[in-house]
Design a protein around this motif. Structure first.
Motif, PDB file in Angstrom:
ATOM      1  N   GLU A  85       0.820  -1.199   0.000  1.00  0.00           N
ATOM      2  CA  GLU A  85       0.000   0.000   0.000  1.00  0.00           C
ATOM      3  C   GLU A  85       0.854   1.249   0.000  1.00  0.00           C
ATOM      4  OE1 GLU A  85      -2.670  -0.416   3.278  1.00  0.00           O
ATOM      5  OE2 GLU A  85      -3.826  -1.933   2.237  1.00  0.00           O
ATOM      6  N   ALA A  86       0.358   2.284  -0.659  1.00  0.00           N
ATOM      7  CA  ALA A  86       1.090   3.531  -0.739  1.00  0.00           C
ATOM      8  C   ALA A  86       0.848   4.361   0.512  1.00  0.00           C
ATOM      9  CB  ALA A  86       0.641   4.315  -1.967  1.00  0.00           C
ATOM     10  N   PRO A  87       1.911   4.881   1.112  1.00  0.00           N
ATOM     11  CA  PRO A  87       1.732   5.737   2.277  1.00  0.00           C
ATOM     12  C   PRO A  87       1.357   7.146   1.857  1.00  0.00           C
ATOM     13  CG  PRO A  87       4.047   5.594   1.747  1.00  0.00           C
ATOM     14  CD  PRO A  87       3.315   4.714   0.758  1.00  0.00           C
ATOM     15  N   ARG A  88       1.024   7.969   2.808  1.00  0.00           N
ATOM     16  CA  ARG A  88       0.870   9.399   2.577  1.00  0.00           C
ATOM     17  C   ARG A  88       1.863  10.130   3.459  1.00  0.00           C
ATOM     18  NH1 ARG A  88      -5.482  10.959   1.346  1.00  0.00           N
ATOM     19  NH2 ARG A  88      -5.502   9.918  -0.682  1.00  0.00           N
ATOM     20  N   VAL A  89       2.441  11.179   2.912  1.00  0.00           N
ATOM     21  CA  VAL A  89       3.478  11.932   3.608  1.00  0.00           C
ATOM     22  C   VAL A  89       3.069  13.394   3.668  1.00  0.00           C
ATOM     23  CG1 VAL A  89       5.885  12.688   3.540  1.00  0.00           C
ATOM     24  CG2 VAL A  89       5.291  10.351   2.852  1.00  0.00           C
ATOM     25  N   ALA A  90       3.015  13.938   4.875  1.00  0.00           N
ATOM     26  CA  ALA A  90       2.720  15.356   5.074  1.00  0.00           C
ATOM     27  C   ALA A  90       3.939  16.040   5.672  1.00  0.00           C
ATOM     28  CB  ALA A  90       1.516  15.537   5.986  1.00  0.00           C
ATOM     29  N   LEU A  91       4.285  17.199   5.129  1.00  0.00           N
ATOM     30  CA  LEU A  91       5.395  17.978   5.647  1.00  0.00           C
ATOM     31  C   LEU A  91       4.854  19.207   6.375  1.00  0.00           C
ATOM     32  CD1 LEU A  91       6.295  16.948   2.523  1.00  0.00           C
ATOM     33  CD2 LEU A  91       8.459  17.841   3.363  1.00  0.00           C
ATOM     34  N   VAL A  92       5.226  19.366   7.625  1.00  0.00           N
ATOM     35  CA  VAL A  92       4.915  20.571   8.388  1.00  0.00           C
ATOM     36  C   VAL A  92       6.203  21.372   8.481  1.00  0.00           C
ATOM     37  CG1 VAL A  92       4.285  21.483  10.654  1.00  0.00           C
ATOM     38  CG2 VAL A  92       3.050  19.526   9.693  1.00  0.00           C
ATOM     39  N   VAL A  93       6.218  22.556   7.871  1.00  0.00           N
ATOM     40  CA  VAL A  93       7.445  23.358   7.782  1.00  0.00           C
ATOM     41  C   VAL A  93       7.296  24.602   8.654  1.00  0.00           C
ATOM     42  CG1 VAL A  93       9.014  24.575   6.240  1.00  0.00           C
ATOM     43  CG2 VAL A  93       7.834  22.513   5.448  1.00  0.00           C
ATOM     44  N   ALA A 126       9.643  10.121  -0.939  1.00  0.00           N
ATOM     45  CA  ALA A 126       8.207   9.870  -1.068  1.00  0.00           C
ATOM     46  C   ALA A 126       7.852   9.499  -2.506  1.00  0.00           C
ATOM     47  CB  ALA A 126       7.411  11.086  -0.614  1.00  0.00           C
ATOM     48  N   ALA A 127       8.470  10.193  -3.457  1.00  0.00           N
ATOM     49  CA  ALA A 127       8.217   9.880  -4.865  1.00  0.00           C
ATOM     50  C   ALA A 127       8.699   8.471  -5.192  1.00  0.00           C
ATOM     51  CB  ALA A 127       8.905  10.908  -5.763  1.00  0.00           C
ATOM     52  N   ALA A 128       9.841   8.075  -4.634  1.00  0.00           N
ATOM     53  CA  ALA A 128      10.359   6.729  -4.876  1.00  0.00           C
ATOM     54  C   ALA A 128       9.430   5.665  -4.316  1.00  0.00           C
ATOM     55  CB  ALA A 128      11.751   6.591  -4.254  1.00  0.00           C
ATOM     56  N   ALA A 129       8.703   6.002  -3.244  1.00  0.00           N
ATOM     57  CA  ALA A 129       7.755   5.068  -2.637  1.00  0.00           C
ATOM     58  C   ALA A 129       6.351   5.205  -3.220  1.00  0.00           C
ATOM     59  CB  ALA A 129       7.697   5.285  -1.126  1.00  0.00           C
ATOM     60  N   ARG A 130       6.208   6.048  -4.258  1.00  0.00           N
ATOM     61  CA  ARG A 130       4.899   6.310  -4.882  1.00  0.00           C
ATOM     62  C   ARG A 130       3.897   6.814  -3.853  1.00  0.00           C
ATOM     63  NH1 ARG A 130       6.252   1.363  -7.129  1.00  0.00           N
ATOM     64  NH2 ARG A 130       4.575   0.222  -6.117  1.00  0.00           N
ATOM     65  N   ALA A 131       4.365   7.652  -2.957  1.00  0.00           N
ATOM     66  CA  ALA A 131       3.516   8.174  -1.886  1.00  0.00           C
ATOM     67  C   ALA A 131       2.853   9.482  -2.297  1.00  0.00           C
ATOM     68  CB  ALA A 131       4.343   8.388  -0.621  1.00  0.00           C
ATOM     69  N   ASP A 132       1.654   9.711  -1.790  1.00  0.00           N
ATOM     70  CA  ASP A 132       1.015  11.015  -1.914  1.00  0.00           C
ATOM     71  C   ASP A 132       1.714  11.979  -0.957  1.00  0.00           C
ATOM     72  OD1 ASP A 132      -0.766   9.999  -3.709  1.00  0.00           O
ATOM     73  OD2 ASP A 132      -2.407   9.781  -2.291  1.00  0.00           O
ATOM     74  N   PRO A 147      -2.819  19.925  -0.454  1.00  0.00           N
ATOM     75  CA  PRO A 147      -3.463  18.637  -0.141  1.00  0.00           C
ATOM     76  C   PRO A 147      -2.678  17.463  -0.717  1.00  0.00           C
ATOM     77  CG  PRO A 147      -5.049  20.232  -0.995  1.00  0.00           C
ATOM     78  CD  PRO A 147      -3.690  20.796  -1.237  1.00  0.00           C
ATOM     79  N   PRO A 148      -2.899  16.267  -0.178  1.00  0.00           N
ATOM     80  CA  PRO A 148      -2.144  15.096  -0.635  1.00  0.00           C
ATOM     81  C   PRO A 148      -2.338  14.833  -2.126  1.00  0.00           C
ATOM     82  CG  PRO A 148      -3.302  14.610   1.407  1.00  0.00           C
ATOM     83  CD  PRO A 148      -3.805  15.931   0.939  1.00  0.00           C
ATOM     84  N   GLY A 149      -1.254  14.495  -2.777  1.00  0.00           N
ATOM     85  CA  GLY A 149      -1.302  14.174  -4.194  1.00  0.00           C
ATOM     86  C   GLY A 149       0.083  13.771  -4.669  1.00  0.00           C
ATOM     87  N   ARG A 150       0.209  13.493  -5.960  1.00  0.00           N
ATOM     88  CA  ARG A 150       1.491  13.083  -6.522  1.00  0.00           C
ATOM     89  C   ARG A 150       1.884  14.019  -7.654  1.00  0.00           C
ATOM     90  NH1 ARG A 150       0.910   6.435  -6.862  1.00  0.00           N
ATOM     91  NH2 ARG A 150      -0.304   6.184  -4.953  1.00  0.00           N
ATOM     92  N   GLY A 151       2.865  13.617  -8.423  1.00  0.00           N
ATOM     93  CA  GLY A 151       3.284  14.404  -9.578  1.00  0.00           C
ATOM     94  C   GLY A 151       3.951  15.698  -9.177  1.00  0.00           C
ATOM     95  N   HIS A 152       3.276  16.812  -9.488  1.00  0.00           N
ATOM     96  CA  HIS A 152       3.869  18.126  -9.270  1.00  0.00           C
ATOM     97  C   HIS A 152       3.940  18.510  -7.798  1.00  0.00           C
ATOM     98  CE1 HIS A 152      -0.429  18.848  -9.088  1.00  0.00           C
ATOM     99  NE2 HIS A 152      -0.199  20.032  -8.559  1.00  0.00           N
ATOM    100  N   ARG A 153       3.315  17.704  -6.910  1.00  0.00           N
ATOM    101  CA  ARG A 153       3.369  18.034  -5.482  1.00  0.00           C
ATOM    102  C   ARG A 153       4.804  18.126  -4.979  1.00  0.00           C
ATOM    103  NH1 ARG A 153      -1.526  18.173  -6.339  1.00  0.00           N
ATOM    104  NH2 ARG A 153      -3.149  18.050  -4.738  1.00  0.00           N
ATOM    105  N   GLN A 154       5.668  17.229  -5.459  1.00  0.00           N
ATOM    106  CA  GLN A 154       7.062  17.231  -5.009  1.00  0.00           C
ATOM    107  C   GLN A 154       7.736  18.548  -5.340  1.00  0.00           C
ATOM    108  OE1 GLN A 154       9.451  13.990  -6.486  1.00  0.00           O
ATOM    109  NE2 GLN A 154      11.357  15.084  -6.143  1.00  0.00           N
ATOM    110  N   SER A 155       7.607  19.008  -6.585  1.00  0.00           N
ATOM    111  CA  SER A 155       8.261  20.256  -6.985  1.00  0.00           C
ATOM    112  C   SER A 155       7.637  21.455  -6.292  1.00  0.00           C
ATOM    113  CB  SER A 155       8.187  20.421  -8.505  1.00  0.00           C
ATOM    114  OG  SER A 155       6.842  20.420  -8.951  1.00  0.00           O
TER     115      SER A 155
END
Length: 314
Positions: A85-93, A126-132, A147-155
């Protein structure tokens, strides 16, 4: 010599770290983390009798032979696996003014560089783990919520870490954990919540307990200067440049030996108390006291390796 910035380090040298959870997850299929839900994964969690339609590749031939020898018949068992299963990762900065210290040419820890490098390390992994991926900060006083998502979320998260101002309120970490609680529908139990701060303005203990109570895997990332914040140098009788984080003005302050020793004792006690409090909540902090991207990568990898050893031990 100033430490290298992210622009000076080739991207190809960055190393990812695995997102090792404390417990099995229940969530979206087709990711990289083992869950409690049975499915087509890589982690064997038991056996069951063979049923018509089961793939032949799932048959455990050794277990089937033992069962057939015991019953005197032709009995087959198949391996039951946990679904990946894919995890979800939230960053609090944390973008309080104190997190803007220390700018060049001061030869101390540049927290903005560490912050940027840490966000990059987390989002790449997170991208390597296919995580949101989700991100949150309070630069400007209001919540900036990705909000959680993939693709452009990393950049987007990495760009935000490099460009947002350091003018968030002092209670940023507490506000952020409360905000995530209000948006917890997007962060199910088992989600990773990386909190990046110097924690010199820590949240109330209740805020940590509420976040942990939601089932999140909270990971504090402590960014402090090893010389001036984790401790304090013996600068008695020396004029020391002190920077105002809000105004950016540098003033020379002369401390006595006794004052410097007292400040060192206070800082070391504060740092030890912070780590002890986080540990009491079951949160193993990742301490970052360098801007070197490779050293930052190693700190996250060491955290993941310790998590792995801990899971095997239990």
């Amino acid at each position: 010599m100033l430490e290298p910035t992210v622009e000076q380090t080739p991207v190809r040298e960055r190393r990812t770290f695995p997102l090792v959870p404390r417990r099995r997850l229940i969530g979206l299929p087709f990711g990289d983390l083992a869950s409690r839900r049975r499915g087509h994964g890589s982690d064997v969690i038991g056996h069951r009798p063979y049923q018509p339609g089961d793939p032949v590749s799932t048959i455990d031939w050794f277990a089937s032979a033992r069962l057939s020898a015991a019953t005197g018949g032709d009995d087959f068992v198949v391996r039951a696996r946990a679904a990946d299963e894919a995890p979800r990762v939230a960053l609090v900065v944390d973008r309080r003014p104190a997190m803007s210290l220390y700018p060049a040419p001061l030869p101390w820890l540049a927290k903005p560089v560490v912050l940027r490098e840490a966000v990059s390390a987390i989002t790449i992994s997170a991208a390597a783990a296919r995580a949101d991926v989700a991100a949150l900060d309070f630069a400007g006083g209001d919540a900036w919520w990705l909000p959680p998502g993939r693709g452009h979320r990393q950049s987007l998260a990495t760009e935000r870490a490099s460009s947002a101002p350091f003018d968030a309120p002092e209670d940023t970490v507490g506000r952020s954990l409360a905000f995530l609680g209000e948006h917890c529908a997007g962060l199910p139990a088992g989600s990773f919540v990386f909190v990046l701060s110097d924690f010199l303005a820590p949240p109330r203990p209740e805020a940590w307990l509420e976040a942990i109570g939601r089932g999140w895997d909270v990971v504090p990332v402590v960014i402090q200067d090893p010389v001036w914040e984790e401790s304090f140098p013996a600068v008695g009788g020396v004029a020391v440049p002190i920077m105002d984080a809000r105004g950016g003005r540098v003033s020379l302050v002369r401390l006595s030996r006794r004052q410097a020793a007292r400040r060192r004792e206070e800082h070391e006690h504060r740092h030890a108390q912070l780590l002890a409090e986080l540990d009491s909540f079951g949160m193993r902090a990742i301490a970052l006291g360098t801007t070197d991207p490779l050293e930052i990568d190693r700190a996250f990898i060491a955290w993941a390796e310790e998590r792995t050893r801990s899971r095997w031990a239990h």
